[in-house]
Motif scaffolding. Sequence first.
Motif, mmCIF file in Angstrom:
data_model
loop_
_atom_site.group_PDB
_atom_site.id
_atom_site.type_symbol
_atom_site.label_atom_id
_atom_site.label_comp_id
_atom_site.label_asym_id
_atom_site.label_seq_id
_atom_site.Cartn_x
_atom_site.Cartn_y
_atom_site.Cartn_z
ATOM 1 N N ALA A 1 -30.212 -21.948 42.452
ATOM 2 C CA ALA A 1 -30.284 -22.206 43.649
ATOM 3 C C ALA A 1 -28.619 -22.723 44.274
ATOM 4 C CB ALA A 1 -31.208 -23.203 44.329
ATOM 5 N N ALA A 2 -28.134 -23.584 43.195
ATOM 6 C CA ALA A 2 -26.786 -23.981 43.485
ATOM 7 C C ALA A 2 -25.665 -22.887 43.438
ATOM 8 C CB ALA A 2 -26.396 -25.223 42.796
ATOM 9 N N ASP A 3 -25.830 -22.134 42.312
ATOM 10 C CA ASP A 3 -25.031 -21.099 41.983
ATOM 11 C C ASP A 3 -25.777 -19.764 41.550
ATOM 12 O OD1 ASP A 3 -23.079 -19.425 40.815
ATOM 13 O OD2 ASP A 3 -22.375 -20.939 39.237
ATOM 14 N N PRO A 4 -25.775 -18.987 42.497
ATOM 15 C CA PRO A 4 -26.674 -17.684 42.476
ATOM 16 C C PRO A 4 -25.997 -16.776 41.701
ATOM 17 C CG PRO A 4 -25.410 -17.674 44.732
ATOM 18 C CD PRO A 4 -25.223 -19.114 44.033
ATOM 19 N N TRP A 5 -24.871 -16.786 40.850
ATOM 20 C CA TRP A 5 -24.478 -15.838 40.056
ATOM 21 C C TRP A 5 -24.492 -16.425 38.378
ATOM 22 C CZ3 TRP A 5 -21.647 -17.685 44.380
ATOM 23 C CH2 TRP A 5 -21.553 -16.557 45.275
ATOM 24 N N LEU A 6 -25.210 -17.513 38.454
ATOM 25 C CA LEU A 6 -25.758 -17.831 36.893
ATOM 26 C C LEU A 6 -26.548 -16.955 36.200
ATOM 27 C CD1 LEU A 6 -26.719 -21.675 37.224
ATOM 28 C CD2 LEU A 6 -24.818 -20.893 35.918
ATOM 29 N N ARG A 7 -26.309 -16.800 35.069
ATOM 30 C CA ARG A 7 -27.218 -15.946 34.132
ATOM 31 C C ARG A 7 -28.059 -16.622 33.403
ATOM 32 N NH1 ARG A 7 -25.305 -10.701 34.794
ATOM 33 N NH2 ARG A 7 -23.259 -10.638 35.645
ATOM 34 N N SER A 8 -27.903 -17.868 32.890
ATOM 35 C CA SER A 8 -28.687 -18.430 32.035
ATOM 36 C C SER A 8 -28.479 -19.843 32.357
ATOM 37 C CB SER A 8 -28.782 -18.033 30.625
ATOM 38 O OG SER A 8 -27.127 -18.168 30.216
ATOM 39 N N TRP A 9 -29.481 -20.762 31.684
ATOM 40 C CA TRP A 9 -29.280 -22.223 31.609
ATOM 41 C C TRP A 9 -29.990 -22.868 30.378
ATOM 42 C CZ3 TRP A 9 -26.014 -24.788 34.654
ATOM 43 C CH2 TRP A 9 -26.268 -26.399 34.982
ATOM 44 N N PRO A 10 -29.209 -23.697 29.924
ATOM 45 C CA PRO A 10 -29.845 -24.503 28.597
ATOM 46 C C PRO A 10 -31.264 -25.050 28.865
ATOM 47 C CG PRO A 10 -27.742 -25.731 29.257
ATOM 48 C CD PRO A 10 -27.874 -24.288 30.140
ATOM 49 N N ALA A 11 -32.040 -25.261 27.995
ATOM 50 C CA ALA A 11 -33.253 -25.720 28.068
ATOM 51 C C ALA A 11 -33.915 -26.240 26.683
ATOM 52 C CB ALA A 11 -34.400 -24.944 28.622
ATOM 53 N N GLU B 1 -23.687 -40.685 15.283
ATOM 54 C CA GLU B 1 -24.601 -41.232 14.596
ATOM 55 C C GLU B 1 -25.690 -40.005 14.443
ATOM 56 O OE1 GLU B 1 -25.787 -45.069 15.766
ATOM 57 O OE2 GLU B 1 -24.000 -46.013 14.981
ATOM 58 N N PRO B 2 -26.391 -39.834 13.338
ATOM 59 C CA PRO B 2 -27.563 -38.726 13.678
ATOM 60 C C PRO B 2 -28.707 -39.617 14.347
ATOM 61 C CG PRO B 2 -27.506 -39.940 11.352
ATOM 62 C CD PRO B 2 -26.208 -40.132 12.159
ATOM 63 N N PHE B 3 -29.440 -38.515 15.045
ATOM 64 C CA PHE B 3 -30.641 -39.008 15.801
ATOM 65 C C PHE B 3 -32.050 -38.565 15.143
ATOM 66 C CE2 PHE B 3 -28.882 -35.262 18.021
ATOM 67 C CZ PHE B 3 -30.063 -34.564 18.241
ATOM 68 N N THR B 4 -33.053 -39.131 15.459
ATOM 69 C CA THR B 4 -34.229 -38.698 14.801
ATOM 70 C C THR B 4 -35.450 -38.347 15.742
ATOM 71 O OG1 THR B 4 -34.746 -40.749 14.069
ATOM 72 C CG2 THR B 4 -33.722 -39.502 12.449
ATOM 73 N N THR B 5 -35.089 -38.591 17.208
ATOM 74 C CA THR B 5 -36.206 -38.288 18.015
ATOM 75 C C THR B 5 -35.601 -37.782 19.162
ATOM 76 O OG1 THR B 5 -35.499 -40.513 19.302
ATOM 77 C CG2 THR B 5 -37.170 -40.541 17.406
ATOM 78 N N MET B 6 -36.255 -37.108 20.135
ATOM 79 C CA MET B 6 -35.778 -36.142 21.290
ATOM 80 C C MET B 6 -36.934 -36.384 22.508
ATOM 81 S SD MET B 6 -33.443 -33.504 20.828
ATOM 82 C CE MET B 6 -34.308 -32.212 21.784
ATOM 83 N N PRO B 7 -35.880 -36.332 23.660
ATOM 84 C CA PRO B 7 -36.654 -36.539 24.765
ATOM 85 C C PRO B 7 -37.746 -35.480 24.796
ATOM 86 C CG PRO B 7 -34.538 -36.896 25.269
ATOM 87 C CD PRO B 7 -34.606 -36.176 23.855
ATOM 88 N N ASN C 1 -30.337 -36.681 30.940
ATOM 89 C CA ASN C 1 -30.917 -35.408 30.691
ATOM 90 C C ASN C 1 -30.027 -34.284 31.316
ATOM 91 O OD1 ASN C 1 -33.127 -33.954 29.623
ATOM 92 N ND2 ASN C 1 -34.047 -33.626 31.538
ATOM 93 N N ARG C 2 -28.786 -34.460 31.310
ATOM 94 C CA ARG C 2 -27.761 -33.268 31.767
ATOM 95 C C ARG C 2 -27.183 -32.846 30.785
ATOM 96 N NH1 ARG C 2 -22.575 -34.740 35.993
ATOM 97 N NH2 ARG C 2 -21.980 -32.640 36.084
ATOM 98 N N TRP C 3 -27.200 -31.598 31.036
ATOM 99 C CA TRP C 3 -26.502 -30.470 29.936
ATOM 100 C C TRP C 3 -24.972 -30.460 30.022
ATOM 101 C CZ3 TRP C 3 -28.760 -28.545 25.692
ATOM 102 C CH2 TRP C 3 -30.197 -28.725 25.894
ATOM 103 N N ASN D 1 -24.605 -40.964 25.873
ATOM 104 C CA ASN D 1 -25.012 -40.797 24.742
ATOM 105 C C ASN D 1 -25.274 -39.281 24.554
ATOM 106 O OD1 ASN D 1 -24.771 -43.144 23.606
ATOM 107 N ND2 ASN D 1 -26.499 -44.103 24.393
ATOM 108 N N TRP D 2 -24.578 -38.577 24.111
ATOM 109 C CA TRP D 2 -24.621 -37.019 24.071
ATOM 110 C C TRP D 2 -25.178 -36.681 22.850
ATOM 111 C CZ3 TRP D 2 -23.987 -34.618 28.479
ATOM 112 C CH2 TRP D 2 -23.375 -34.962 29.471
ATOM 113 N N MET D 3 -26.486 -35.941 22.671
ATOM 114 C CA MET D 3 -26.922 -35.172 21.655
ATOM 115 C C MET D 3 -26.414 -33.858 21.369
ATOM 116 S SD MET D 3 -30.827 -36.358 22.016
ATOM 117 C CE MET D 3 -31.251 -35.470 23.643
ATOM 118 N N ILE D 4 -26.024 -33.482 20.287
ATOM 119 C CA ILE D 4 -25.283 -32.167 19.846
ATOM 120 C C ILE D 4 -26.710 -31.530 19.487
ATOM 121 C CG2 ILE D 4 -23.515 -31.071 18.653
ATOM 122 C CD1 ILE D 4 -22.582 -33.447 20.530
ATOM 123 N N LEU D 5 -26.955 -30.495 20.245
ATOM 124 C CA LEU D 5 -28.281 -29.679 19.878
ATOM 125 C C LEU D 5 -27.924 -28.457 19.347
ATOM 126 C CD1 LEU D 5 -30.370 -30.758 22.968
ATOM 127 C CD2 LEU D 5 -30.285 -31.591 20.633
ATOM 128 N N GLY D 6 -26.658 -27.775 19.413
ATOM 129 C CA GLY D 6 -26.271 -26.442 18.874
ATOM 130 C C GLY D 6 -25.003 -26.140 19.240
#
Length: 423
Positions: A343-353, A321-327, A270-272, A243-248
């Motif tokens: 640690a897994a990919d040392p060339w990463l520049r950013s990660w969502p949060a 469907e719209p969601f109204t709560t967030m983990p 909780n996977r992006w 169940n994927w929440m569209i956050l941006g």
Amino acid sequence: MASVAPDAASLAAARKLAGSWSHAGSSGLALWGLCQGSGSKPYQAVVDLRGPAYKCSCPSRKFPCKHALGLLVEWSEGRVPSADEPADFAAEWLSRREEKTENTVESGDEAPKKSPDPATAQKRADRVASGLVELDLWITDQIRSGLAAMDTSWAGFDAVAARMVDAQAPGIAGTLRALAGIVASTENWPEKVLDELARLHLLVAAHQKLSELPEDLAHSVKAHVGYPVSTESVMESIPVKENWMILGSGITEEKRLFTRTVWMLGRNSNRWAMLLDFSHGSPNFATETPPVGFLLNADVHFYPGAAALRARMGATHGEPEPFTTMPFGSIDAALQQFTDALAADPWLRSWPAVISSVVPSFVDGSWFLVDESGTALRAEGDSDLLWKLLGISGGYPVTVCGTWNALALTPISVFTGGQVIVL
């Protein structure tokens, strides 16, 4: 609606249209209706929620116009009845959209790309390897001579980047071209440039030992260099059903190449996942995604990599469907997720949060997100965007979605009052 409105005035005008609608209806993911304006003939508005995409007969230059937004308001408040078939004016536009998508696939514009034959792949690999040897020599020369003697002009970096394009390493070429911007906009640019050169040197070293690396890490190295990955191979991978929440969602443009980025978070895992789509000339993307603030049960196929993030949407199961709560998401958890990914990919520049219950604060010229314990996380981005975030919060705790780059978090959206607002 706030996430798709071009400005606050358009949304306010849309809400005032209540009572002006007739012959409104919905079928599947399509909405339509007639809105009476100042003229004798009502405006015909249609919304395809899969894009979302909009059509209106009004002369407004805003997109979406207040009538399309008004139709979304009517629908969100339960005033658009269900219908078996779209109205004629809506059916005609929706049919043209379907035909355009089918023709695009048939013409090959969005057809899955087949993997090259082994001989072609080896030839490309040899060409990349040769180019990276030259790049490493150039990096060594810059370090030996000292950064003070380095040609830091745009033309200087572009010349090296052009060689990487010739070597079929476009990912590295993009990194090199960005160095000119770092020099021009950063006071401590030598430190930043040195960091980027070290990162490139590590990438060259990893590419030289590509066959010895774990499979996932080898895929990451290729991705950062710029090797292509066929859509066909991605869609053949085992999907993640969630169940994927569209956050941006955001669209950027560079030299008439439009890039749409959509951030999704699995509600249970909780996977992006990050969806990337491209369009030349105009922001008319062939693939469609649910609107921000909606939850969609779907299969998502990830591109290979040690810290897989980019993905493609597969089969969907039901309607969004719209969601109204967030983990809940803490600052510590966000930092740990970034650490694990890096640690897994040392060339990463950013990660969502996602960070819950934080108050945006402006202190001594810098922005911070402060949680209930007083822990502060630095924030950065467009000044108007950050002031908008503060205004939305009203000085009270909100949930912020953004990308963390080890120095600061760039907000993407804010969740408050049961809805997601794109910044």
